[in-house]
Write a protein that holds these residues in place. Structure first.
Motif, PDB file in Angstrom:
ATOM      1  N   LEU A 195      29.623 -30.196  -3.939  1.00 31.18           N
ATOM      2  CA  LEU A 195      28.550 -29.292  -3.537  1.00 31.18           C
ATOM      3  C   LEU A 195      27.568 -29.083  -4.680  1.00 31.18           C
ATOM      4  O   LEU A 195      26.365 -28.905  -4.448  1.00 31.18           O
ATOM      5  N   ARG A 208      42.284 -29.540  -1.024  1.00 27.10           N
ATOM      6  CA  ARG A 208      41.565 -28.383  -1.575  1.00 27.10           C
ATOM      7  C   ARG A 208      42.078 -28.011  -2.967  1.00 27.10           C
ATOM      8  O   ARG A 208      41.397 -27.314  -3.723  1.00 27.10           O
ATOM      9  N   PRO A 237      34.426 -31.249  -0.871  1.00 28.93           N
ATOM     10  CA  PRO A 237      33.889 -30.557   0.300  1.00 28.93           C
ATOM     11  C   PRO A 237      34.193 -31.281   1.608  1.00 28.93           C
ATOM     12  O   PRO A 237      34.336 -32.502   1.646  1.00 28.93           O
ATOM     13  N   THR A 238      34.285 -30.516   2.668  1.00 34.17           N
ATOM     14  CA  THR A 238      34.361 -31.089   4.010  1.00 34.17           C
ATOM     15  C   THR A 238      32.946 -31.394   4.494  1.00 34.17           C
ATOM     16  O   THR A 238      31.948 -30.919   3.917  1.00 34.17           O
ATOM     17  N   ASP A 263      31.704 -30.233   7.187  1.00 41.59           N
ATOM     18  CA  ASP A 263      31.167 -28.944   7.617  1.00 41.59           C
ATOM     19  C   ASP A 263      30.646 -28.141   6.434  1.00 41.59           C
ATOM     20  O   ASP A 263      29.638 -27.431   6.550  1.00 41.59           O
ATOM     21  N   ASP A 264      31.295 -28.237   5.286  1.00 42.71           N
ATOM     22  CA  ASP A 264      30.792 -27.583   4.078  1.00 42.71           C
ATOM     23  C   ASP A 264      29.412 -28.115   3.711  1.00 42.71           C
ATOM     24  O   ASP A 264      28.508 -27.362   3.331  1.00 42.71           O
TER      25      ASP A 264
END
Length: 344
Positions: free
Chosen positions: A64, A136, A158-159, A161-162
């Motif tokens: 991210l 995670r 991160p996923t 969706d993240d």
């Protein structure tokens, strides 16, 4: 701003210090977008600045932090490569083997194994052998030895969706679109092990109202069958990735029946030597109604053909002169500068 400039100072402090304020202040104007549409519609700038795995020249890829920095540097799109966890969650990693980009060897030494992925025998640690909860616990590392390792161990995995949530948040904060450009990695392999990527990918886009033709999304893949299957399931724009081979006008017209564009290695457009003559791929693709996005521009001299004489901006400008519609770069600031949006 001070934090961002401090982080980038070892690489090019003067250039960033001069140009970054202009970039952040003019982001909304540069895209030609307005309030709500800016967050939901395809960007209109050309060529698009596409952050290859985020600002991967400056932060560990597919984190991210790398995506956030990329947007601060002027990226129109951030690129999450997608693989699956054991429990069917899509995460952003360049490969399903994560030994070189995380600390998985330290935390799960006994989980090392050998697999055949798309015909290649690989030893390592694979995302499909871990639950999301296990992943995670991992922290990302810089993949390349000659880039900074100052941020190793600071960021998680991160996923998808993240990543979508981050793009939306960054777009809202800046009043301009932040697009996402996911790649399905080894889709045939994932389907064969019972973890197909496409249903989860499309479900995530649908949940955010982004499973539509004018959404700020491109889906890319090297696999022809993958894209042809997706064409029957979504109106999102699809990009067929190509690394080599002849692209005749006839072949490009056939690609246009299932894809909206091609993503090509820069060397397919013009060779690496000083006397290289550009091909007609861009013109032929445009004639077939296809977009042309090129990959991957990197700032380090070792990646530059000699004719650029160590000037990475020269490569950006050459791609623009050839008429490409989008440029993938490890350093989005460099690409944005080469487009003329940012000036020293």
């Amino acid at each position: 701003m001070a934090t961002l400039l401090d982080a980038l100072r070892p690489v090019r402090s003067l250039r960033v210090a001069i140009a970054m304020p202009l970039l952040l202040l003019s982001g909304a104007l540069a895209t030609g977008c307005r309030a709500t549409p800016a967050r939901t519609l395809m960007p209109t700038t050309r060529p698009l600045v596409i952050a290859h795995r985020g600002a991967s020249a400056h932060r560990p890829e597919h984190t991210l932090a790398a995506y956030t920095l990329a947007v601060q540097m002027g990226a129109d799109f951030i690129e999450p490569d997608l693989v699956s966890t054991k429990d069917g969650v899509l995460v952003a990693r360049h490969e399903n083997e994560i030994g070189g980009t995380t600390d998985v060897a330290d935390k799960f030494p006994s989980r090392r194994t050998r697999k055949v992925v798309d015909g290649d025998t690989i030893q390592g640690w694979f995302t499909e052998d871990f639950t999301l909860a296990e992943l995670r616990t991992l922290r990302a590392r810089e993949r390349l030895p000659f880039r900074s390792h100052a941020y190793d161990g600071q960021y998680g995995i991160p996923t998808f969706d993240d990543v979508l949530a981050l793009a939306d948040s960054l777009g809202r904060a800046r009043g301009r679109v932040v697009g996402v450009y996911p790649e399905t990695k080894h889709p045939t392999y994932h389907r064969a092990i019972g973890l197909p990527l496409e249903p989860t990918l499309l479900a995530s886009l649908t949940a955010r109202g982004m499973n539509r033709a004018n959404a700020p999304v491109f889906i890319q893949s090297f696999e022809l069958a993958n894209l042809k299957a997706l064409r029957g399931q979504t109106s999102v724009r699809l990009i067929y990735l190509l690394d080599r081979g002849a692209l005749t006008p006839e072949r490009l017209r056939e690609i246009a029946t299932f894809a909206n564009g091609i993503g090509v290695n820069t060397r397919m457009l013009v060779g690496a030597d000083s006397s290289a003559v550009p091909t007609t791929i861009v013109q032929d693709a445009h004639a077939a109604g296809l977009l042309v996005h090129v990959w991957t521009l990197r700032p380090e001299p070792m990646f530059l053909p000699k004719r650029y004489r160590g000037d990475a901006l020269a490569e950006v400008r050459e791609m623009i002169a050839l008429g490409v519609d989008g440029i993938f770069g490890d350093d989005p600031f460099l690409v944005a500068e080469g487009t003329g949006r940012i000036r020293r």
